[in-house]
Each structure stands twice: as C-alpha cells, then as structure tokens.
Design a protein around this motif. Structure first.
Motif, PDB file in Angstrom:
ATOM      1  N   ASP A 108       1.547  -1.293   0.252  1.00  0.00           N
ATOM      2  CA  ASP A 108      -0.125  -0.024   0.455  1.00  0.00           C
ATOM      3  C   ASP A 108       0.423   1.401  -0.198  1.00  0.00           C
ATOM      4  O   ASP A 108       0.091   2.232   0.044  1.00  0.00           O
ATOM      5  CB  ASP A 108      -0.726  -0.164   1.520  1.00  0.00           C
ATOM      6  CG  ASP A 108      -2.234  -1.443   0.985  1.00  0.00           C
ATOM      7  OD1 ASP A 108      -2.084  -1.618  -0.299  1.00  0.00           O
ATOM      8  OD2 ASP A 108      -2.150  -1.811   1.898  1.00  0.00           O
ATOM      9  N   ASP A 109       2.276   1.455  -0.527  1.00  0.00           N
ATOM     10  CA  ASP A 109       2.908   2.256  -0.219  1.00  0.00           C
ATOM     11  C   ASP A 109       2.571   3.333  -1.662  1.00  0.00           C
ATOM     12  O   ASP A 109       2.757   2.914  -2.682  1.00  0.00           O
ATOM     13  CB  ASP A 109       4.201   1.910  -0.314  1.00  0.00           C
ATOM     14  CG  ASP A 109       5.834   3.354  -0.759  1.00  0.00           C
ATOM     15  OD1 ASP A 109       5.929   3.465   0.975  1.00  0.00           O
ATOM     16  OD2 ASP A 109       6.160   3.213  -1.434  1.00  0.00           O
ATOM     17  N   ALA A 110       2.278   4.845  -1.965  1.00  0.00           N
ATOM     18  CA  ALA A 110       2.331   5.471  -2.418  1.00  0.00           C
ATOM     19  C   ALA A 110       3.182   5.272  -3.091  1.00  0.00           C
ATOM     20  O   ALA A 110       2.441   4.958  -5.027  1.00  0.00           O
ATOM     21  CB  ALA A 110       2.414   6.900  -2.220  1.00  0.00           C
ATOM     22  N   PRO A 141       3.097   6.330   2.918  1.00  0.00           N
ATOM     23  CA  PRO A 141       3.113   7.724   3.492  1.00  0.00           C
ATOM     24  C   PRO A 141       2.245   8.729   2.114  1.00  0.00           C
ATOM     25  O   PRO A 141       3.047   7.580   0.348  1.00  0.00           O
ATOM     26  CB  PRO A 141       5.000   8.173   3.717  1.00  0.00           C
ATOM     27  CG  PRO A 141       5.056   6.491   2.908  1.00  0.00           C
ATOM     28  CD  PRO A 141       4.278   6.052   2.492  1.00  0.00           C
ATOM     29  N   ALA A 142       2.145   9.773   2.035  1.00  0.00           N
ATOM     30  CA  ALA A 142       1.687  10.932   1.136  1.00  0.00           C
ATOM     31  C   ALA A 142       2.904  11.231   0.922  1.00  0.00           C
ATOM     32  O   ALA A 142       3.989  11.783   1.161  1.00  0.00           O
ATOM     33  CB  ALA A 142       1.287  11.374   1.535  1.00  0.00           C
ATOM     34  N   TYR A 143       2.659  11.931  -0.572  1.00  0.00           N
ATOM     35  CA  TYR A 143       3.943  12.360  -1.420  1.00  0.00           C
ATOM     36  C   TYR A 143       3.759  13.653  -2.112  1.00  0.00           C
ATOM     37  O   TYR A 143       2.977  13.821  -3.181  1.00  0.00           O
ATOM     38  CB  TYR A 143       4.886  10.904  -2.448  1.00  0.00           C
ATOM     39  CG  TYR A 143       5.398  10.063  -1.866  1.00  0.00           C
ATOM     40  CD1 TYR A 143       6.934  10.916  -1.812  1.00  0.00           C
ATOM     41  CD2 TYR A 143       4.885   9.099  -1.489  1.00  0.00           C
ATOM     42  CE1 TYR A 143       7.256   9.661  -1.073  1.00  0.00           C
ATOM     43  CE2 TYR A 143       6.220   8.253  -1.060  1.00  0.00           C
ATOM     44  CZ  TYR A 143       7.148   8.247  -0.823  1.00  0.00           C
ATOM     45  OH  TYR A 143       8.082   7.238  -0.022  1.00  0.00           O
ATOM     46  N   ARG A 188      12.642  16.652   4.412  1.00  0.00           N
ATOM     47  CA  ARG A 188      12.450  17.638   5.611  1.00  0.00           C
ATOM     48  C   ARG A 188      12.086  16.423   6.392  1.00  0.00           C
ATOM     49  O   ARG A 188      12.235  15.883   7.536  1.00  0.00           O
ATOM     50  CB  ARG A 188      11.567  19.042   6.123  1.00  0.00           C
ATOM     51  CG  ARG A 188      12.917  19.737   5.940  1.00  0.00           C
ATOM     52  CD  ARG A 188      12.292  21.526   6.130  1.00  0.00           C
ATOM     53  NE  ARG A 188      11.427  21.824   5.407  1.00  0.00           N
ATOM     54  CZ  ARG A 188      11.429  22.838   4.247  1.00  0.00           C
ATOM     55  NH1 ARG A 188      12.925  22.529   4.496  1.00  0.00           N
ATOM     56  NH2 ARG A 188      11.029  23.043   3.740  1.00  0.00           N
ATOM     57  N   SER A 189      11.132  15.737   5.400  1.00  0.00           N
ATOM     58  CA  SER A 189       9.700  14.461   6.386  1.00  0.00           C
ATOM     59  C   SER A 189      10.415  13.323   5.664  1.00  0.00           C
ATOM     60  O   SER A 189       9.665  12.395   6.196  1.00  0.00           O
ATOM     61  CB  SER A 189       8.604  14.748   5.118  1.00  0.00           C
ATOM     62  OG  SER A 189       8.143  14.801   4.361  1.00  0.00           O
ATOM     63  N   LYS A 190      11.304  12.785   4.991  1.00  0.00           N
ATOM     64  CA  LYS A 190      11.077  11.799   3.837  1.00  0.00           C
ATOM     65  C   LYS A 190      12.973  11.486   4.449  1.00  0.00           C
ATOM     66  O   LYS A 190      13.572  12.002   4.634  1.00  0.00           O
ATOM     67  CB  LYS A 190      10.903  11.594   2.799  1.00  0.00           C
ATOM     68  CG  LYS A 190       9.901  12.339   2.402  1.00  0.00           C
ATOM     69  CD  LYS A 190       8.240  10.999   2.912  1.00  0.00           C
ATOM     70  CE  LYS A 190       6.895  10.839   2.486  1.00  0.00           C
ATOM     71  NZ  LYS A 190       6.323  11.192   3.393  1.00  0.00           N
ATOM     72  N   HIS A 191      13.169  10.220   4.335  1.00  0.00           N
ATOM     73  CA  HIS A 191      14.813   9.399   4.143  1.00  0.00           C
ATOM     74  C   HIS A 191      15.146   9.589   5.072  1.00  0.00           C
ATOM     75  O   HIS A 191      15.920   9.911   6.010  1.00  0.00           O
ATOM     76  CB  HIS A 191      15.123   9.768   2.813  1.00  0.00           C
ATOM     77  CG  HIS A 191      16.172   8.652   2.371  1.00  0.00           C
ATOM     78  ND1 HIS A 191      17.700   9.654   2.419  1.00  0.00           N
ATOM     79  CD2 HIS A 191      16.448   8.021   1.727  1.00  0.00           C
ATOM     80  CE1 HIS A 191      18.725   8.701   2.136  1.00  0.00           C
ATOM     81  NE2 HIS A 191      17.638   8.106   1.461  1.00  0.00           N
TER      82      HIS A 191
END
Length: 191
Positions: A108-110, A141-143, A188-191
């Motif tokens: 279910d990963d975007a 997660p949303a992108y 800022r929010s990922k990786h």
C-alpha cells in the motif's frame, strides 16, 4: 549501510532548499560545495538533479539522479524522479528498468503504486495505470510534491481514453518547472 551516515546536517539541506526558491545558480553552487564535503549524501544529488531538470539540462539531471540511485538504490524519491525523467526524455525502456524496483515496495506504499501506474502506462494499460495512480494518491506515506504530476498523468490518461478523470480538476495545470521547489518539504520529512 546507513545512507545518512556520511550526510550533511539538515540545516545545509534547509539552506539549499531556501536557495532553490530564489536562485538556481546559488543553489547549485551551495550543492556543489556540500557535495565536495559530503559526496555520499544522496539528498544532495537529488536536489542537484531537480535543479538541472528545472533548467532543462536533462543529461546533467539524469547523471545526478543516477548518482543518487547508485549511492542508495532504495532512495525511492530519487528513483521515481529518474524514472519520470526517463519517461519525459523519451526513454521508456530505461524508465521501466528504473521504476521496476519501486513497484516491489510495500503493497500500500504510495510510491509503489505510482511506479506501478507509470509502468502500466508505459505498457499501454491505461485502465490499470489510472487505478494504481489513484490508489497512490490515497495511500501512505503521502508524497504531496508528486501529486500535481500524478494528477496531470491522470488527466492525460483520461484524454487518451476520451474522457477526463472525474476526480481531477480540468483546470489543474502542473508547472513542471516548479516541481523542484517542493522537494525541500520532502527532504525535511522523508529519507
């Protein structure tokens, strides 16, 4: 290996992200300086590729994004952007190779759903492509940086099928040149 073990501090990324909103040349200079200090920081190569893509310097964008993927094959955003660049550059076979590993991410990963949608699109399976892309818009997660691009692809699928996607505003226009401005929030929010 931890891809962030030899990475710059987040304040460097924030400074570059701010420069990207005002001056590509200053942002590139800052990125080049940072890469000289932290050559293994995949985020820097991603930002470099985004700027070169914005400047329509596609060979340099391809090189920078390829470097990010080579340093960390699991860096989903770099891989997706490289696949997107290959599509837009008329290299569908290369895009398939780049995107395929993303299509194998969590169910279910975007990003997996977006990649699967683009793969189906490249293989002219418009109906399933649209289903994957719509599912990706609703997944986690949303992108948010990718949503305008995905909406424009859905509109293109609707146009090719003779009907527009009812979930997509016909007035939505993507500014491909502004996409790199959104990457600062992603970093800022990922990786």
């Amino acid at each position: 290996m931890n891809p962030l073990a030899h990475s710059c501090d987040q304040t460097v990324i924030d400074r570059i992200s701010a420069l990207m909103q005002t001056s590509d040349s200053q942002a590139l200079a800052a990125i080049d300086e940072a890469i000289a200090q932290w050559p293994s920081d995949t985020r820097l190569h991603l930002l470099r590729g985004a700027i070169f893509g914005h400047l329509a310097r596609f060979d340099e964008a391809r090189h920078a994004l390829s470097r990010a993927v080579a340093l960390d094959p699991d860096f989903a955003m770099a891989r997706f952007m490289l696949g997107q660049l290959e599509i837009q550059s008329g290299h569908p076979t290369d895009a398939l190779v780049v995107l395929q590993p993303l299509a194998e991410h969590g169910q279910d990963d975007a990003i997996r759903l977006f990649a699967a949608g683009l793969i189906d699109l490249l293989q002219n399976r418009l109906s399933t492509a649209a289903k994957f892309l719509r599912a990706g818009l609703n997944a986690s997660p949303a992108y948010p940086a990718l949503e305008p691009y995905i909406h424009s692809v859905l509109n293109g699928i609707g146009d090719a099928a003779g009907k527009r996607d009812s979930n997509v505003s016909p007035d939505l226009e993507i500014d491909q040149q502004a996409n790199h401005l959104l990457l600062g929030d992603y970093l800022r929010s990922k990786h």
